[in-house]
Design a protein around this motif. Structure first.
Motif, PDB file in Angstrom:
ATOM      1  N   ILE A   1       0.849  -1.195   0.000  1.00 39.69           N
ATOM      2  CA  ILE A   1       0.000   0.000   0.000  1.00 39.69           C
ATOM      3  C   ILE A   1       0.885   1.245   0.000  1.00 39.69           C
ATOM      4  O   ILE A   1       0.637   2.206  -0.747  1.00 39.69           O
ATOM      5  CB  ILE A   1      -0.940   0.009   1.221  1.00 39.69           C
ATOM      6  N   SER A   2       1.935   1.227   0.819  1.00 42.00           N
ATOM      7  CA  SER A   2       2.843   2.376   0.878  1.00 42.00           C
ATOM      8  C   SER A   2       3.489   2.631  -0.475  1.00 42.00           C
ATOM      9  O   SER A   2       3.658   3.789  -0.882  1.00 42.00           O
ATOM     10  CB  SER A   2       3.917   2.135   1.946  1.00 42.00           C
TER      11      SER A   2
ATOM     12  N   LYS B   1       6.928   4.192  -9.262  1.00 43.29           N
ATOM     13  CA  LYS B   1       7.971   3.398  -9.916  1.00 43.29           C
ATOM     14  C   LYS B   1       9.246   3.386  -9.083  1.00 43.29           C
ATOM     15  O   LYS B   1       9.866   2.337  -8.879  1.00 43.29           O
ATOM     16  CB  LYS B   1       8.241   3.936 -11.320  1.00 43.29           C
ATOM     17  N   ALA B   2       9.647   4.547  -8.596  1.00 44.93           N
ATOM     18  CA  ALA B   2      10.852   4.630  -7.772  1.00 44.93           C
ATOM     19  C   ALA B   2      10.657   3.880  -6.456  1.00 44.93           C
ATOM     20  O   ALA B   2      11.568   3.187  -5.977  1.00 44.93           O
ATOM     21  CB  ALA B   2      11.212   6.085  -7.504  1.00 44.93           C
ATOM     22  N   ALA B   3       9.457   3.998  -5.873  1.00 47.52           N
ATOM     23  CA  ALA B   3       9.181   3.318  -4.603  1.00 47.52           C
ATOM     24  C   ALA B   3       9.208   1.805  -4.775  1.00 47.52           C
ATOM     25  O   ALA B   3       9.724   1.077  -3.914  1.00 47.52           O
ATOM     26  CB  ALA B   3       7.831   3.771  -4.054  1.00 47.52           C
ATOM     27  N   LEU B   4       8.649   1.325  -5.880  1.00 44.11           N
ATOM     28  CA  LEU B   4       8.648  -0.120  -6.128  1.00 44.11           C
ATOM     29  C   LEU B   4      10.070  -0.630  -6.348  1.00 44.11           C
ATOM     30  O   LEU B   4      10.457  -1.672  -5.813  1.00 44.11           O
ATOM     31  CB  LEU B   4       7.772  -0.436  -7.344  1.00 44.11           C
TER      32      LEU B   4
ATOM     33  N   VAL C   1      10.605   0.521   3.429  1.00 44.87           N
ATOM     34  CA  VAL C   1       9.466   1.189   2.789  1.00 44.87           C
ATOM     35  C   VAL C   1       8.923   2.255   3.725  1.00 44.87           C
ATOM     36  O   VAL C   1       8.587   1.980   4.875  1.00 44.87           O
ATOM     37  CB  VAL C   1       8.366   0.169   2.442  1.00 44.87           C
ATOM     38  N   SER C   2       8.852   3.487   3.249  1.00 42.14           N
ATOM     39  CA  SER C   2       8.300   4.581   4.053  1.00 42.14           C
ATOM     40  C   SER C   2       6.788   4.436   4.142  1.00 42.14           C
ATOM     41  O   SER C   2       6.111   4.363   3.106  1.00 42.14           O
ATOM     42  CB  SER C   2       8.648   5.935   3.415  1.00 42.14           C
ATOM     43  N   PRO C   3       6.224   4.370   5.345  1.00 43.46           N
ATOM     44  CA  PRO C   3       4.784   4.159   5.499  1.00 43.46           C
ATOM     45  C   PRO C   3       3.961   5.288   4.878  1.00 43.46           C
ATOM     46  O   PRO C   3       4.244   6.463   5.110  1.00 43.46           O
ATOM     47  CB  PRO C   3       4.589   4.111   7.020  1.00 43.46           C
ATOM     48  N   LYS C   4       2.975   4.921   4.101  1.00 45.30           N
ATOM     49  CA  LYS C   4       2.050   5.886   3.509  1.00 45.30           C
ATOM     50  C   LYS C   4       0.689   5.219   3.387  1.00 45.30           C
ATOM     51  O   LYS C   4       0.585   4.002   3.266  1.00 45.30           O
ATOM     52  CB  LYS C   4       2.529   6.342   2.129  1.00 45.30           C
ATOM     53  N   THR C   5      -0.351   6.041   3.414  1.00 44.99           N
ATOM     54  CA  THR C   5      -1.704   5.527   3.209  1.00 44.99           C
ATOM     55  C   THR C   5      -2.434   6.427   2.234  1.00 44.99           C
ATOM     56  O   THR C   5      -2.144   7.620   2.124  1.00 44.99           O
ATOM     57  CB  THR C   5      -2.497   5.456   4.528  1.00 44.99           C
TER      58      THR C   5
END
Length: 258
Positions: free
Chosen positions: A179-180, A188-191, A200-204
């Motif tokens: 989800i983050s 794309k960069a996060a994946l 992984v930096s938490p995000k919602t």
């Protein structure tokens, strides 16, 4: 529910490789397919085993004398007279691939089409010749190996459209991490960072992870990566770029989609 029914009918068959948890969102509805008298015979026969047995799809098998049956993503084969049932999906020696019918491919295409392009994480070259839909997990080794091949796949004219399939189930850390990723400003960069092992930096946010996971289950996915060609063919798990391109070329030569 029907996964449990199949397990009871076929002798405690395990239909998934990981624990499944209750979903907070409904799965996408299965495409409707017209049925003839043979399909009805098969449906009636299955109801003799369990009155609540309700397949998602029944259609002609890719070989004579059988109907292809899908329930909760599991592919079964039942004789046209409704007497015999088989679980194993046959291998087509001539095509060098799992035997699949036109109806099964249409069914899969219909399900995949319900997942908006905007909700996918896409790595595509200009003027891609082929597009694959890949249900992925950020932690599995072969998912990471496939992601390392992205540049080579793009050079070969293959666009990769990622869909989320947290293999540890909904509610797991894997699920919240995905989800983050999908909520990141640069998905794309996060994946890519997550698949390289970075925290992984938490995000919602409002996200499609559960919906994509649920639909993956409808497609019978029980491991990642799960790769689908544009025509609905499942190409298996990880394949090296050259083998993946060759598989797509075979489908293209046979008249499959891109």
């Amino acid at each position: 529910m029907y996964r449990i029914a199949i397990a009871a009918l076929l002798g405690a068959i395990s239909l998934t490789a990981c624990a499944q948890q209750a979903s907070p969102t409904a799965a996408a509805p299965a495409p409707q397919v017209a049925e003839g008298p043979v399909e009805q015979t098969v449906r009636d026969a299955l109801k003799q085993l369990d009155p609540n047995f309700s397949p998602d799809y029944i259609g002609a098998a890719p070989f004579p004398g059988f109907r292809e049956v899908i329930v909760s993503g599991q592919v079964l084969y039942v004789t046209d007279d409704g007497r015999y049932l088989m679980q194993s999906q046959p291998y087509d020696i001539q095509k060098k691939a799992m035997a699949t019918s036109a109806g099964l491919l249409q069914y899969r295409r219909g399900l995949l089409a319900t997942l908006p392009h905007a909700d996918r994480i896409v790595f595509a070259p200009p003027n891609a010749k082929y597009t694959i839909s890949v249900f992925t997990d950020i932690e599995c080794g072969y998912c990471r190996k496939l992601h390392q091949d992205i540049a080579e796949l793009n050079r070969n004219g293959i666009a990769v459209e990622y869909l989320a399939f947290p293999r540890m189930g909904l509610g797991s850390k894997d699920y919240t991490d995905m989800i983050s990723v999908w909520c990141a400003s640069d998905r794309k960069a996060a994946l890519t960072a997550a698949k390289s092992g970075q925290p992984v930096s938490p995000k919602t946010c409002t996200n499609p992870v559960a919906m994509q996971y649920n639909l993956g289950q409808q497609l019978g996915i029980n491991g990642t990566p799960a790769i689908f060609a544009a025509d609905g063919s499942q190409l298996g798990g990880y394949l090296p770029p050259a083998q993946l391109k060759a598989a797509l070329e075979r489908i293209d030569a046979a008249g499959g989609g891109r």
